[in-house]
Design an enzyme around this catalytic site. Structure first.
Site, PDB file in Angstrom:
ATOM      1  N   LEU A  39      13.718 -20.878 -42.475  1.00  0.00           N
ATOM      2  CA  LEU A  39      14.756 -21.726 -42.827  1.00  0.00           C
ATOM      3  C   LEU A  39      15.974 -21.384 -42.527  1.00  0.00           C
ATOM      4  O   LEU A  39      16.157 -20.072 -42.645  1.00  0.00           O
ATOM      5  CB  LEU A  39      14.573 -22.446 -44.063  1.00  0.00           C
ATOM      6  CG  LEU A  39      13.430 -23.126 -44.444  1.00  0.00           C
ATOM      7  CD1 LEU A  39      13.469 -23.268 -46.100  1.00  0.00           C
ATOM      8  CD2 LEU A  39      13.068 -24.352 -43.722  1.00  0.00           C
ATOM      9  N   ASP A  40      16.951 -22.181 -41.827  1.00  0.00           N
ATOM     10  CA  ASP A  40      18.268 -21.583 -41.820  1.00  0.00           C
ATOM     11  C   ASP A  40      18.735 -20.938 -43.088  1.00  0.00           C
ATOM     12  O   ASP A  40      18.496 -21.448 -44.062  1.00  0.00           O
ATOM     13  CB  ASP A  40      19.196 -22.737 -41.379  1.00  0.00           C
ATOM     14  CG  ASP A  40      18.856 -23.319 -40.020  1.00  0.00           C
ATOM     15  OD1 ASP A  40      18.115 -22.576 -39.312  1.00  0.00           O
ATOM     16  OD2 ASP A  40      19.292 -24.272 -39.477  1.00  0.00           O
ATOM     17  N   GLN A  41      19.912 -20.145 -43.116  1.00  0.00           N
ATOM     18  CA  GLN A  41      20.323 -19.706 -44.224  1.00  0.00           C
ATOM     19  C   GLN A  41      21.033 -20.769 -45.173  1.00  0.00           C
ATOM     20  O   GLN A  41      20.741 -20.728 -46.570  1.00  0.00           O
ATOM     21  CB  GLN A  41      21.365 -18.620 -44.038  1.00  0.00           C
ATOM     22  CG  GLN A  41      22.111 -17.999 -45.070  1.00  0.00           C
ATOM     23  CD  GLN A  41      23.090 -17.010 -44.587  1.00  0.00           C
ATOM     24  OE1 GLN A  41      23.566 -16.859 -43.454  1.00  0.00           O
ATOM     25  NE2 GLN A  41      23.708 -16.076 -45.543  1.00  0.00           N
TER      26      GLN A  41
ATOM     27  N   ARG B 146      19.824 -30.229 -38.075  1.00  0.00           N
ATOM     28  CA  ARG B 146      21.628 -30.212 -38.080  1.00  0.00           C
ATOM     29  C   ARG B 146      22.009 -30.840 -36.795  1.00  0.00           C
ATOM     30  O   ARG B 146      22.756 -31.775 -36.780  1.00  0.00           O
ATOM     31  CB  ARG B 146      21.993 -29.037 -38.566  1.00  0.00           C
ATOM     32  CG  ARG B 146      21.200 -28.560 -39.639  1.00  0.00           C
ATOM     33  CD  ARG B 146      21.627 -26.736 -39.871  1.00  0.00           C
ATOM     34  NE  ARG B 146      22.863 -26.590 -39.786  1.00  0.00           N
ATOM     35  CZ  ARG B 146      23.204 -25.230 -39.676  1.00  0.00           C
ATOM     36  NH1 ARG B 146      22.402 -24.230 -39.666  1.00  0.00           N
ATOM     37  NH2 ARG B 146      24.598 -24.859 -39.744  1.00  0.00           N
TER      38      ARG B 146
END
Length: 207
Positions: free
Chosen positions: A54-56, A157
């Protein structure tokens, strides 16, 4: 159990953990970016291995394998798109339609990495399904459920930003600053690689 990481499930083959927003999934390139979810889990269970990321900025459910054999089996489920993933997000603006699909090919924007961009000539195919959960006309925001059919970097996103509705707090893709990026991995479903049992987990959205 790690003191600051909630575990939804653990057995001899795998574990499901809750990643806080702001914590890396895997170590970063720089020495100061070594703290991450997998290293915290490995401090308690040395055989834990990464299956997906997962993205930060994203919070929510992550699946980890225990040992190389389980890592290969679980990674295959992701590659074959047999893992069910759902995210909840709040985006800027009021979306008029109730749902739809976004199919825009994505590639890394190298001069501005880690940012991604839409590139019809060189991008990899990417597909996101979305549906509206609620609209807040006063705040000019919309809550949506997102299903990434493919798993490209920053896919959700950039796809929402491409609609003109960036995720709240996602300044990288044109949103105004906020306390966090309003993106949460809320549901995860897969088949247990040892037992063949269908497994499903849910995480309440924290925003």
């Amino acid at each position: 159990m790690t003191p600051d990481i909630a575990l939804h499930h653990i057995d001899d083959a795998l574990l499901v953990a809750e990643k806080p927003a702001g914590l890396l999934s895997v170590p970063g390139r720089l020495p100061e970016n070594q703290d991450c979810l997998v290293s915290r889990l490995q401090a308690m269970h040395a055989d834990v291995l990464t299956v997906h990321r997962l993205d930060q900025v994203t919070s929510g459910l992550m699946l980890y394998a225990r040992g190389r054999e389980m890592q290969a089996a679980l990674s295959a489920q992701f590659e074959q798109r047999r893992v069910g993933k759902r995210y909840e997000a709040v985006v800027e603006g009021t979306i008029e339609d109730d749902g739809g699909e976004i199919a825009l090919p994505l590639v890394c924007d190298w001069p501005n990495r880690p940012k991604q961009k839409v590139d019809h000539a060189h991008g990899k195919p990417a597909l996101t399904r979305w549906r509206v959960l609620a609209r807040d006309a006063a705040a000019r925001r919309t809550r949506v459920e997102l299903e990434p059919v493919t798993g490209r970097s920053h896919q959700l996103r950039l796809h929402m930003a491409s609609l003109g509705h960036p995720i709240v707090g996602d300044v990288l893709y044109g949103a105004a600053p906020a306390a966090r990026v309003y993106l949460h991995a809320c549901r995860l479903a897969f088949v247990h690689p040892q037992t063949g049992e269908a497994m499903a987990f849910a995480s309440p959205c924290p925003f």
